[in-house]
Design a protein around this motif. Structure first.
Motif, mmCIF file in Angstrom:
data_model
loop_
_atom_site.group_PDB
_atom_site.id
_atom_site.type_symbol
_atom_site.label_atom_id
_atom_site.label_comp_id
_atom_site.label_asym_id
_atom_site.label_seq_id
_atom_site.Cartn_x
_atom_site.Cartn_y
_atom_site.Cartn_z
ATOM 1 N N SER A 168 6.066 4.674 3.230
ATOM 2 C CA SER A 168 5.892 3.435 2.800
ATOM 3 C C SER A 168 4.606 2.740 3.458
ATOM 4 O O SER A 168 4.039 2.119 2.558
ATOM 5 C CB SER A 168 6.987 2.414 2.860
ATOM 6 N N LYS A 169 4.297 3.137 4.829
ATOM 7 C CA LYS A 169 3.199 2.598 5.418
ATOM 8 C C LYS A 169 2.613 3.675 6.406
ATOM 9 O O LYS A 169 3.341 4.279 7.056
ATOM 10 C CB LYS A 169 3.638 1.186 6.305
ATOM 11 N N LYS A 200 -2.173 9.243 -0.445
ATOM 12 C CA LYS A 200 -0.922 8.927 -0.551
ATOM 13 C C LYS A 200 -0.685 7.504 -1.033
ATOM 14 O O LYS A 200 -1.426 6.644 -0.740
ATOM 15 C CB LYS A 200 0.029 9.408 0.475
ATOM 16 N N PRO A 201 0.125 7.310 -2.158
ATOM 17 C CA PRO A 201 0.593 5.988 -2.622
ATOM 18 C C PRO A 201 1.335 5.204 -1.560
ATOM 19 O O PRO A 201 2.787 5.073 -1.545
ATOM 20 C CB PRO A 201 1.170 6.291 -3.767
ATOM 21 N N ALA A 202 0.871 4.824 -0.511
ATOM 22 C CA ALA A 202 1.396 3.859 0.605
ATOM 23 C C ALA A 202 0.495 3.002 1.020
ATOM 24 O O ALA A 202 -0.951 3.010 0.728
ATOM 25 C CB ALA A 202 1.775 4.760 1.699
ATOM 26 N N LYS A 203 0.717 1.899 1.819
ATOM 27 C CA LYS A 203 -0.038 0.858 2.329
ATOM 28 C C LYS A 203 -0.619 1.438 3.627
ATOM 29 O O LYS A 203 0.062 2.007 4.395
ATOM 30 C CB LYS A 203 0.802 -0.403 2.842
ATOM 31 N N LYS A 204 -1.827 1.405 3.548
ATOM 32 C CA LYS A 204 -2.763 2.023 4.593
ATOM 33 C C LYS A 204 -3.225 0.946 5.578
ATOM 34 O O LYS A 204 -4.016 0.098 5.214
ATOM 35 C CB LYS A 204 -3.990 2.751 3.979
ATOM 36 N N ILE A 205 -2.751 1.204 7.010
ATOM 37 C CA ILE A 205 -3.258 0.170 8.040
ATOM 38 C C ILE A 205 -4.144 0.740 8.729
ATOM 39 O O ILE A 205 -3.576 1.809 9.507
ATOM 40 C CB ILE A 205 -2.048 -0.534 8.673
ATOM 41 N N LEU A 206 -5.402 0.442 9.156
ATOM 42 C CA LEU A 206 -6.376 0.910 10.214
ATOM 43 C C LEU A 206 -6.212 0.255 11.284
ATOM 44 O O LEU A 206 -6.633 -1.086 11.440
ATOM 45 C CB LEU A 206 -7.742 0.982 9.449
ATOM 46 N N MET A 207 -6.133 0.887 12.520
ATOM 47 C CA MET A 207 -6.064 0.159 13.572
ATOM 48 C C MET A 207 -7.396 0.808 14.741
ATOM 49 O O MET A 207 -7.410 2.016 15.018
ATOM 50 C CB MET A 207 -4.862 0.694 14.415
ATOM 51 N N VAL A 208 -8.046 -0.342 15.058
ATOM 52 C CA VAL A 208 -9.211 0.052 15.814
ATOM 53 C C VAL A 208 -9.610 -1.093 16.632
ATOM 54 O O VAL A 208 -9.300 -2.296 16.500
ATOM 55 C CB VAL A 208 -10.781 0.196 14.882
ATOM 56 N N ASP A 209 -10.084 -0.814 17.900
ATOM 57 C CA ASP A 209 -10.560 -1.662 19.116
ATOM 58 C C ASP A 209 -11.954 -1.838 18.659
ATOM 59 O O ASP A 209 -12.542 -1.326 17.956
ATOM 60 C CB ASP A 209 -10.098 -1.411 20.242
ATOM 61 N N SER A 210 -12.622 -2.906 19.138
ATOM 62 C CA SER A 210 -13.905 -3.410 19.063
ATOM 63 C C SER A 210 -14.974 -2.391 19.201
ATOM 64 O O SER A 210 -16.191 -2.557 18.820
ATOM 65 C CB SER A 210 -14.278 -4.794 19.632
ATOM 66 N N THR A 211 -14.655 -1.506 20.285
ATOM 67 C CA THR A 211 -15.648 -0.471 20.568
ATOM 68 C C THR A 211 -15.805 0.137 19.270
ATOM 69 O O THR A 211 -17.043 1.198 19.640
ATOM 70 C CB THR A 211 -15.225 0.244 21.920
ATOM 71 N N LYS A 212 -15.060 0.510 18.418
ATOM 72 C CA LYS A 212 -15.211 1.477 17.231
ATOM 73 C C LYS A 212 -16.134 0.670 16.218
ATOM 74 O O LYS A 212 -16.547 1.532 15.365
ATOM 75 C CB LYS A 212 -13.911 1.852 16.787
ATOM 76 N N ILE A 213 -16.484 -0.449 16.231
ATOM 77 C CA ILE A 213 -17.168 -1.134 15.125
ATOM 78 C C ILE A 213 -18.607 -1.008 15.238
ATOM 79 O O ILE A 213 -19.126 -0.750 16.371
ATOM 80 C CB ILE A 213 -16.860 -2.569 15.265
ATOM 81 N N CYS A 229 -5.115 -2.896 5.099
ATOM 82 C CA CYS A 229 -5.187 -3.768 6.067
ATOM 83 C C CYS A 229 -5.932 -3.268 7.413
ATOM 84 O O CYS A 229 -6.050 -2.097 7.494
ATOM 85 C CB CYS A 229 -3.849 -4.097 6.412
ATOM 86 N N ILE A 230 -6.765 -3.988 8.116
ATOM 87 C CA ILE A 230 -7.127 -3.486 9.314
ATOM 88 C C ILE A 230 -6.741 -4.554 10.439
ATOM 89 O O ILE A 230 -6.797 -5.507 10.420
ATOM 90 C CB ILE A 230 -8.875 -3.448 9.363
#
Length: 255
Positions: A168-169, A200-213, A229-230
């Motif tokens: 699902s996520k 895949k048909p699921a909600k994708k949440i990307l998790m990153v800290d500001s050093t990756k921007i 979502c990020i």
């Protein structure tokens, strides 16, 4: 194909520890100039180092600990924990979730303890160890070949496992993101897994800290408009805010 060749070079080094340029040319049936360009790219991303006549995997040296570096490490950990806490708040009772390998995603685990009937699918050894120590979670480990730098399973068996489950996520990690290059990874061995998860048909949440921007690693595994979502630790630059608003992508700031 270049991406496949880079990934195969890394796989060969995992097996053989070192390999000569001549052997690489014979294996892939390409010129020395082509192999030298591949080596330059892998070396730039810290994956390999050159030795006389060939290449070896880059060894990671442990940094010397000082008060300043210890404080920096603790601050970095705190930022990642806050991101993980906000990401975990998106998980609902009875969810089937995938937690990607990474030093941010693994911090989700303590914040999932109050959820009910959560099933966690993962290739991350860190997540597996934490989840296995608790009776709260249904845990599905993908299995596969251990990739030492990220302490995670890789290989075709990971994707074969993921085909069986309705997730699902999906909580994804990235070593760098940019509007132009999307979400990237430094590991050719993890590229196929991340790409499969994005499809895949699921909600994708990307998790990153500001050093990756505003940075990009070796391979793009998805464009930023492919996520839902990020979760970040600081306010994003204006071009990212505009991009995410235009593409209806939810932004959660943990700060």
């Amino acid at each position: 194909m270049k991406i496949n060749r880079l990934r195969k070079i890394q796989e060969l080094l995992e097996e053989q520890k070192s390999i000569s340029i001549n052997d690489l040319c014979k294996t892939f049936e390409v010129s020395k100039n082509t192999i030298r360009r591949d080596i330059a790219e892998l070396e730039k991303n810290g994956i390999i180092r050159k030795v006389y006549g060939g290449i070896v995997l880059q060894e990671q040296e442990a940094p010397k600990t000082t008060n300043d570096t210890a404080m920096a490490v603790e601050s970095d950990k705190l930022h990642k924990q806050k991101i993980a806490q906000m990401a975990a708040s998106l998980v609902e009772d009875d969810d089937v979730i995938y937690i990607d390998s990474g030093t941010t995603t693994m911090h989700m685990m303590p914040y999932l303890e109050d959820k009910h009937n959560i099933t966690i699918v993962t290739a991350s050894i860190h997540v597996i160890n934490i989840a296995a120590a608790s009776a709260k979670f249904n845990l599905i480990a993908t299995g596969g070949t251990i990739y030492a730098p990220t302490k995670a399973f890789v290989g075709p068996s990971v994707i074969n496992c993921l085909k069986d489950y309705n997730i699902s996520k999906i909580f994804l990690a990235s070593t760098g993101i940019s509007v132009e290059k999307g979400a990237t990874t430094a590991s050719p061995l993890e590229y196929d897994i991340k790409r499969y998860l994005v499809d895949k048909p699921a909600k994708k949440i990307l998790m990153v800290d500001s050093t990756k921007i505003d940075s990009a690693s070796l391979i793009t595994f998805c464009n930023l408009d492919e996520i839902d979502c990020i979760v970040v630790d600081k306010e994003l630059p204006i071009k990212y805010r505009d991009y995410f608003a235009k593409n209806n992508i939810k932004v959660i700031i943990s700060e």
